[in-house]
Scaffold this motif. Structure first.
Motif, short mmCIF file in Angstrom:
data_model
loop_
_atom_site.label_atom_id
_atom_site.label_comp_id
_atom_site.label_asym_id
_atom_site.label_seq_id
_atom_site.Cartn_x
_atom_site.Cartn_y
_atom_site.Cartn_z
N THR A 194 58.65 64.19 25.29
CA THR A 194 59.71 64.00 24.29
C THR A 194 59.15 64.02 22.88
N TYR A 195 57.84 64.45 22.71
CA TYR A 195 57.22 64.44 21.38
C TYR A 195 57.77 65.59 20.54
N ILE A 196 58.38 65.25 19.43
CA ILE A 196 59.01 66.26 18.58
C ILE A 196 58.54 66.14 17.13
N THR A 203 50.27 68.78 18.03
CA THR A 203 50.02 67.64 18.94
C THR A 203 48.66 67.01 18.69
N SER A 204 47.98 67.36 17.60
CA SER A 204 46.63 66.89 17.32
C SER A 204 46.68 65.53 16.64
N LEU A 205 45.99 64.55 17.26
CA LEU A 205 45.85 63.25 16.61
C LEU A 205 44.94 63.36 15.40
N CYS A 206 44.00 64.30 15.46
CA CYS A 206 43.10 64.49 14.32
C CYS A 206 43.87 64.99 13.11
N ALA A 207 45.01 65.64 13.32
CA ALA A 207 45.82 66.09 12.19
C ALA A 207 46.31 64.92 11.37
N GLY A 230 56.47 59.65 22.51
CA GLY A 230 56.67 60.83 23.34
C GLY A 230 55.51 61.80 23.33
N HIS A 231 54.36 61.44 22.68
CA HIS A 231 53.21 62.35 22.62
C HIS A 231 52.69 62.60 24.03
N PRO A 232 52.44 63.85 24.41
CA PRO A 232 52.03 64.18 25.79
C PRO A 232 50.70 63.56 26.19
N TYR A 233 49.76 63.40 25.24
CA TYR A 233 48.48 62.80 25.61
C TYR A 233 48.60 61.29 25.83
N VAL A 234 49.60 60.68 25.19
CA VAL A 234 49.80 59.23 25.31
C VAL A 234 50.69 58.93 26.52
N TYR A 235 51.78 59.64 26.67
CA TYR A 235 52.76 59.35 27.73
C TYR A 235 52.56 60.27 28.95
N GLY A 236 51.64 61.19 28.85
CA GLY A 236 51.42 62.10 29.98
C GLY A 236 50.28 61.61 30.86
N GLU A 237 49.73 62.53 31.65
CA GLU A 237 48.71 62.22 32.64
C GLU A 237 47.41 61.74 32.01
N PHE A 238 47.07 62.23 30.78
CA PHE A 238 45.82 61.85 30.14
C PHE A 238 45.76 60.35 29.89
N GLY A 239 46.86 59.74 29.47
CA GLY A 239 46.93 58.29 29.31
C GLY A 239 46.14 57.75 28.14
N LEU A 240 46.16 58.42 27.02
CA LEU A 240 45.42 57.97 25.83
C LEU A 240 46.02 56.68 25.29
N ARG A 241 45.15 55.68 25.06
CA ARG A 241 45.61 54.44 24.45
C ARG A 241 44.95 54.19 23.09
N PHE A 242 43.63 54.47 23.01
CA PHE A 242 42.88 54.17 21.79
C PHE A 242 42.40 55.46 21.14
N TYR A 243 42.52 55.50 19.81
CA TYR A 243 42.01 56.64 19.04
C TYR A 243 41.50 56.15 17.70
#
Length: 538
Positions: free
Chosen positions: A3-5, A82-86, A108-121
């Protein structure tokens, strides 16, 4: 479901085109591995106890993960949308996201809510030399994590180290570019120099300190008959070509200009030497050699320039021989004339003496001989000065020939037969044409004494008159034919010496050329020779 827009426009700073231009200078945005960045990522994982760390760079549309730990060996490219570095690039400072699930920017970011499961950046900006954020030094985890002030400063320092490595890389690129440019300029300069040397009329040879050739130009190859590879296996004092003085004596090694230059370090100018090769004609060169020194002022070799002076040396010899011949040829009639005059002086009181008419006849012949020699010398001088003049009239060729050869029929055993078109008329200088024909007949008498009949044929070829003088003698050898009309050339047969200056055919050829005609010879060994010339009829 993704849902990341987040709109890309929200992640693009106003000066992004300048930032991207700064990134492009480093030529880093490619798939090549950078081991130094990978080691920094390994250090980051150890220092911060995180499972993943990476160094990324961002262009206008994409994040390139240049080096990483924990993200696999494959090159990772992420759309900038979708880049967090951006986000870190937009902030231009250390960006820390302790819990991505609580950050509204990542809803809704795919790396956070998707299979990767990113929590910390956490991402620290990598700065260019002019202050643009071209990438990030990042820490990534799947668990919530907070950084202390000290840890944030440490992450910034790691990013600075990446920036410094980036600058070193750029410096290497710039140095490489400068070196390539210098090499290209040097190459172009060398090519121009080679082009200049290869178009020189002089031979050029560069040698090392041992006198071995390291370069020769085209003219040097032509003069010596070998290419550079061949020269590199030879030496200036090689036994395969013997260096000789102008008098033919062998030049000792210590007398050679190259030896003197390499031994003393001093230049040697305008030394003429001969080079004798087995089975070939000796040729002569005028040599100049100059030393070359390295940065320590040590003799490192030399440059030798030389020109082929064989033709000049041959001309000098021809002139010397010619002067000797002229002296001899003039001396004979002068001696005879002097003897006749001395005898007439003794008997001048007795004019009825039977010796008197003979002495006058002998003196007259001597004067005619002198006059002919002097006339030839004057003709050659006029030819050289371009002043040989013509006085043209219309005359019948056969009549001209009858007149000039009556004396020959009466005075010798030779018979001159005139054949062909006896009515053919010619507009030319009658005296000069007589001069040419008489010389051709005299040559036939001189060099074909066994041929008692000499034929002169008159013919018409289109708008040309052709006059040919033929004998039945031994003919002219093929190697002599190209030189017959050269100045000073005197053909000898069977080692017999003939009188004359060797100028007759040379003068005759110029007379015919001035009439707009051609002159030549046809001969087969043992079957006689035919000397011919053509002249336009009008």
């Amino acid at each position: 479901m993704n849902t990341y827009i987040h709109a890309i426009d929200n992640l693009i700073p106003d000066n992004d085109h300048r930032r991207v231009a700064a990134l492009e200078r480093y030529q880093i945005f490619n798939d090549l591995r950078e081991p130094v960045f990978e080691r920094i990522c390994e250090m980051a994982c150890s220092l911060f106890n995180v499972p993943m760390a990476h160094v990324s760079f961002l262009d206008a549309t994409t994040e390139l993960v240049k080096a990483n730990v924990g993200l696999g060996d494959e090159v990772v490219r992420v759309p900038r949308t979708t880049s967090l570095c951006a986000i870190a690039v937009l902030n231009e400072e250390v960006t820390v996201i302790p819990d991505a699930l609580k950050d509204e920017r990542l809803a809704g970011h795919p790396y956070v809510y998707g299979e990767f499961g990113l929590r910390f950046y956490a991402g620290a900006p990598i700065k260019s030399r002019d202050g643009f954020t071209v990438g990030t030094m990042c820490l990534v985890g799947r668990e919530v994590m907070h950084l202390s002030e000290k840890e944030i400063n440490l992450l910034e320092k790691l990013a600075v180290i990446v920036s410094e490595q980036l600058e070193l890389r750029l410096q290497n690129l710039e140095n490489e570019f400068i070196q390539k440019a210098a090499n290209s300029k040097l190459f172009d300069s060398e090519q121009r120099l080679v082009s200049i040397l290869d178009t020189m009329a002089d031979g050029v040879c560069i040698v090392d300190a041992n006198g071995r050739a390291t370069y020769i130009n085209h003219m040097a190859e032509h003069i010596f008959g070998v290419d550079l590879e061949g020269m590199q296996h030879r030496a200036y004092n090689d036994q395969l070509w013997v260096n000789v003085h102008l008098d033919g004596t062998v030049i000792k090694e210590e007398e050679h200009p190259m030896y003197i230059m390499l031994k003393t370090g001093l230049p040697v100018y305008d030394q003429e030497i001969g080079i004798s090769r087995h089975g070939k004609e000796t040729f002569y060169i005028s040599v100049n050699v100059a030393p070359l020194f390295n940065e320590l002022q040590e003799l490192s070799g030399g440059v030798c320039t030389f020109m082929d002076v064989t033709a000049r040396r041959k001309l000098i010899k021809e002139k010397d021989d010619f002067i000797s011949i002229v002296s001899h040829e003039l001396k004979t009639p002068i001696t005879s004339l002097r003897a006749s005059l001395q005898l007439m002086e003794k008997i001048k009181e007795n004019l009825s003496s039977p010796m008197f008419p003979k002495l006058i006849e002998q003196a007259s012949k001597s004067m005619d001989k002198l006059n002919g020699l002097v006339a030839n010398l004057l003709d050659v001088n006029n030819i050289q000065q371009g002043q040989l003049s013509l006085h043209k009239t219309t005359f019948t060729i056969a009549g001209m020939l009858d007149e000039c050869f009556n004396h020959l029929r009466l005075a010798s055993a030779y018979q001159v037969i005139i054949t062909g078109d006896r009515a053919l008329q010619l507009y030319a200088d009658e005296y000069r044409i007589q001069q040419v024909v008489i010389n051709l007949v005299n040559n036939a008498v001189k060099y074909a004494p066994e041929s008692k009949i000499i034929e002169i044929n008159i013919s018409r070829q289109d708008n040309l008159a052709r006059i040919a003088v033929s004998d039945k003698g031994q003919g002219v050898s093929a190697e002599k034919i190209p030189h017959l009309f050269d100045r000073y050339y005197r053909a000898d047969y069977k080692e017999l010496h003939y009188s004359g200056l060797g100028l007759g055919l040379y003068i005759g050829a110029d007379i015919i050329r001035k009439h707009g005609g051609e002159i030549g010879v046809e001969s087969t060994s043992g079957q006689g020779a035919t000397f011919w010339f053509t002249i336009p009829l009008s």
